[in-house]
Design an enzyme around this catalytic site. Structure first.
Site, PDB file in Angstrom:
ATOM      1  N   LEU A  26       0.822  -1.149  -0.024  1.00  0.00           N
ATOM      2  CA  LEU A  26      -0.112  -0.014   0.146  1.00  0.00           C
ATOM      3  C   LEU A  26       0.799   1.318  -0.171  1.00  0.00           C
ATOM      4  O   LEU A  26       1.940   1.400   0.653  1.00  0.00           O
ATOM      5  CB  LEU A  26      -0.957   0.182   1.359  1.00  0.00           C
ATOM      6  CG  LEU A  26      -1.914  -0.831   1.412  1.00  0.00           C
ATOM      7  CD1 LEU A  26      -2.578  -0.912   2.937  1.00  0.00           C
ATOM      8  CD2 LEU A  26      -3.106  -0.526   0.343  1.00  0.00           C
ATOM      9  N   ASP A  68       1.864  -6.258   2.729  1.00  0.00           N
ATOM     10  CA  ASP A  68       2.551  -5.435   3.515  1.00  0.00           C
ATOM     11  C   ASP A  68       2.874  -6.221   4.906  1.00  0.00           C
ATOM     12  O   ASP A  68       3.080  -5.456   6.046  1.00  0.00           O
ATOM     13  CB  ASP A  68       1.421  -4.178   4.036  1.00  0.00           C
ATOM     14  CG  ASP A  68       1.427  -3.350   3.002  1.00  0.00           C
ATOM     15  OD1 ASP A  68       2.418  -2.630   2.526  1.00  0.00           O
ATOM     16  OD2 ASP A  68       0.332  -3.295   2.182  1.00  0.00           O
ATOM     17  N   GLU A  73       5.110  -4.354  12.901  1.00  0.00           N
ATOM     18  CA  GLU A  73       4.852  -3.438  13.946  1.00  0.00           C
ATOM     19  C   GLU A  73       3.250  -3.282  14.007  1.00  0.00           C
ATOM     20  O   GLU A  73       2.629  -2.634  15.048  1.00  0.00           O
ATOM     21  CB  GLU A  73       5.554  -2.016  13.745  1.00  0.00           C
ATOM     22  CG  GLU A  73       5.102  -0.913  14.747  1.00  0.00           C
ATOM     23  CD  GLU A  73       5.928   0.168  14.528  1.00  0.00           C
ATOM     24  OE1 GLU A  73       6.909   0.471  15.415  1.00  0.00           O
ATOM     25  OE2 GLU A  73       5.719   1.040  13.763  1.00  0.00           O
ATOM     26  N   ASP A  74       2.411  -3.266  13.027  1.00  0.00           N
ATOM     27  CA  ASP A  74       1.062  -2.708  13.020  1.00  0.00           C
ATOM     28  C   ASP A  74       0.132  -3.556  13.471  1.00  0.00           C
ATOM     29  O   ASP A  74      -1.027  -3.092  13.996  1.00  0.00           O
ATOM     30  CB  ASP A  74       0.746  -2.413  11.469  1.00  0.00           C
ATOM     31  CG  ASP A  74       1.649  -1.130  10.889  1.00  0.00           C
ATOM     32  OD1 ASP A  74       1.818  -0.193  11.709  1.00  0.00           O
ATOM     33  OD2 ASP A  74       2.021  -1.119  10.022  1.00  0.00           O
ATOM     34  N   ARG A  93      -4.954  -5.430   5.468  1.00  0.00           N
ATOM     35  CA  ARG A  93      -4.157  -5.767   6.570  1.00  0.00           C
ATOM     36  C   ARG A  93      -4.740  -6.468   7.735  1.00  0.00           C
ATOM     37  O   ARG A  93      -3.963  -6.923   8.824  1.00  0.00           O
ATOM     38  CB  ARG A  93      -2.946  -4.560   7.030  1.00  0.00           C
ATOM     39  CG  ARG A  93      -2.334  -4.077   5.708  1.00  0.00           C
ATOM     40  CD  ARG A  93      -1.436  -3.217   6.015  1.00  0.00           C
ATOM     41  NE  ARG A  93      -0.357  -4.073   6.861  1.00  0.00           N
ATOM     42  CZ  ARG A  93       0.785  -3.512   7.439  1.00  0.00           C
ATOM     43  NH1 ARG A  93       0.839  -2.177   7.782  1.00  0.00           N
ATOM     44  NH2 ARG A  93       1.415  -4.115   8.397  1.00  0.00           N
ATOM     45  N   ARG A 139      -5.416   5.435  10.324  1.00  0.00           N
ATOM     46  CA  ARG A 139      -5.597   3.893  10.577  1.00  0.00           C
ATOM     47  C   ARG A 139      -6.032   3.739  11.733  1.00  0.00           C
ATOM     48  O   ARG A 139      -6.568   2.596  12.492  1.00  0.00           O
ATOM     49  CB  ARG A 139      -4.198   3.476  10.398  1.00  0.00           C
ATOM     50  CG  ARG A 139      -3.609   3.404   8.900  1.00  0.00           C
ATOM     51  CD  ARG A 139      -4.401   2.428   8.022  1.00  0.00           C
ATOM     52  NE  ARG A 139      -3.898   2.509   6.720  1.00  0.00           N
ATOM     53  CZ  ARG A 139      -2.838   1.853   6.208  1.00  0.00           C
ATOM     54  NH1 ARG A 139      -1.971   1.235   7.077  1.00  0.00           N
ATOM     55  NH2 ARG A 139      -2.018   2.044   5.107  1.00  0.00           N
ATOM     56  N   HIS A 170       1.212   7.442   9.962  1.00  0.00           N
ATOM     57  CA  HIS A 170       1.104   6.964  11.420  1.00  0.00           C
ATOM     58  C   HIS A 170       1.773   8.079  12.360  1.00  0.00           C
ATOM     59  O   HIS A 170       2.580   8.884  11.817  1.00  0.00           O
ATOM     60  CB  HIS A 170       1.858   5.562  11.406  1.00  0.00           C
ATOM     61  CG  HIS A 170       1.090   4.459  11.055  1.00  0.00           C
ATOM     62  ND1 HIS A 170       1.795   3.414  10.223  1.00  0.00           N
ATOM     63  CD2 HIS A 170       0.023   3.957  11.214  1.00  0.00           C
ATOM     64  CE1 HIS A 170       1.007   2.537  10.102  1.00  0.00           C
ATOM     65  NE2 HIS A 170      -0.132   2.796  10.435  1.00  0.00           N
ATOM     66  N   ILE A 251       6.587   2.186  -0.230  1.00  0.00           N
ATOM     67  CA  ILE A 251       5.446   2.021   0.270  1.00  0.00           C
ATOM     68  C   ILE A 251       5.279   2.521   1.881  1.00  0.00           C
ATOM     69  O   ILE A 251       4.682   1.924   2.682  1.00  0.00           O
ATOM     70  CB  ILE A 251       5.221   0.512   0.059  1.00  0.00           C
ATOM     71  CG1 ILE A 251       6.258  -0.288   0.695  1.00  0.00           C
ATOM     72  CG2 ILE A 251       4.960   0.181  -1.265  1.00  0.00           C
ATOM     73  CD1 ILE A 251       6.325  -1.849   0.788  1.00  0.00           C
ATOM     74  N   CYS A 257       8.860   0.115  11.652  1.00  0.00           N
ATOM     75  CA  CYS A 257       7.478  -0.577  11.016  1.00  0.00           C
ATOM     76  C   CYS A 257       7.886  -2.144  11.043  1.00  0.00           C
ATOM     77  O   CYS A 257       6.976  -3.169  11.082  1.00  0.00           O
ATOM     78  CB  CYS A 257       7.172  -0.462   9.888  1.00  0.00           C
ATOM     79  SG  CYS A 257       7.172   1.308   9.110  1.00  0.00           S
TER      80      CYS A 257
END
Ligand code: CIR
Length: 267
Positions: A26, A68, A73-74, A93, A139, A170, A251, A257
């Site tokens: 993304l 992704d 980390e997300d 995601r 997000r 972020h 990206i 991340c």
């Protein structure tokens, strides 16, 4: 549990190998994607730097259906007290959480799940000695931030809700912790209320992505592509490890991340 000296003291990390589908990762702007080989090189150098900094790195296999997913980390938040499974704020995601959950359940005694409703990405969460800062963003919405707030409290931590500058993916795309008293950020966060009481280093105009640095033990990983930021940090006496990030930046990603990091007794 061993006594941890600072929020950036880590002995453990999880990363995930990039998939060849990472070229379709993304991105907010319609620019060309990275090459798989370029991302892999940056990822390999990152793992080597983590290990050199004294961190035991667990490498998870790539997930082709999740372009992704190397940005571990997300989908989760980890710290000495436990792990929290998050709900990433973008449809492609969301299922990354169930992919990383078994590993976290193996490694942590306590694993909480973000209660519905709402969404939250780990890229919006900064760990500081004064507690966690949770940035609202495209997000992470208010419901997700509040749910995360209560999970953190349940695990004995403290949290505060912050704002992410408009147009920034972020909260930590635009800010990072450098040491117990200091944050680095873009000018857009210069007067952020949550940074009151911190010393702030502002990245020079034109070097905004450099605000995503990663403090690990005594070193600071910094993007190699931003010489003015590197000079500022060198003058401030940080021990820098410059790493290439040009491919992952295509990206919208940065250094933080690519790992989940914590200090703890390995199970
Ligand atoms: C995304 O848009 O989700 C990825 N292309 C980049 C994620 C970067 N993650 C992070 O800053 N924590």
């Amino acid at each position: 549990m061993s006594q941890i000296r600072s929020v950036y003291e880590f002995n453990s990390a999880i990363v995930r190998q990039p998939s060849t589908s990472v070229v379709h990762g993304l991105r907010a702007h319609n620019r060309s994607g990275p090459t798989y080989e370029g991302v892999k090189d940056e990822h390999d150098a990152y793992i080597a730097a983590m290990r050199k900094a004294g961190v035991e790195v667990t490498i998870l296999p790539s997930l082709e259906s999740f372009p992704d997913s190397m940005f571990v980390e997300d989908p989760a938040l980890v710290f000495t007290g436990g792990a929290i499974l998050l709900r990433p704020g973008t449809p492609s995601r969301v299922d990354e959480t169930s992919k990383i959950a078994p590993t976290l359940r193996q490694m942590f005694d306590t694993v909480l799940e973000l209660p519905p409703p709402g969404q939250a990405d780990g890229g919006d969460v900064m760990y500081t000695p004064r507690g966690f800062l949770i940035g609202l963003s495209g997000r992470t919405d208010k419901a997700g931030a509040e749910a995360l707030f209560s999970c953190i409290e349940q695990l004995g931590g403290k949290a505060q809700i912050a704002e992410t500058p408009k147009g920034v993916l972020h909260f930590k795309t635009a800010s990072s912790l450098l040491d117990d008293e200091t944050v680095i950020s873009t000018a857009a966060l210069e007067n952020a209320a949550v940074f009151k009481g911190f010393r702030q280093i502002i990245v020079p105009e034109g070097e905004e992505p450099a605000a995503n640095v990663l403090r690990v033990n005594d070193i600071v990983m910094v993007s190699a592509d931003y010489p003015r930021t590197i000079e500022m940090l060198e003058k401030a006496s940080y021990k820098l490890v410059p790493l290439k990030t040009a491919e992952i930046e295509k990206i919208d990603a940065g250094l933080s991340c690519m790992s989940l990091r914590w200090y703890g007794d390995r199970k």
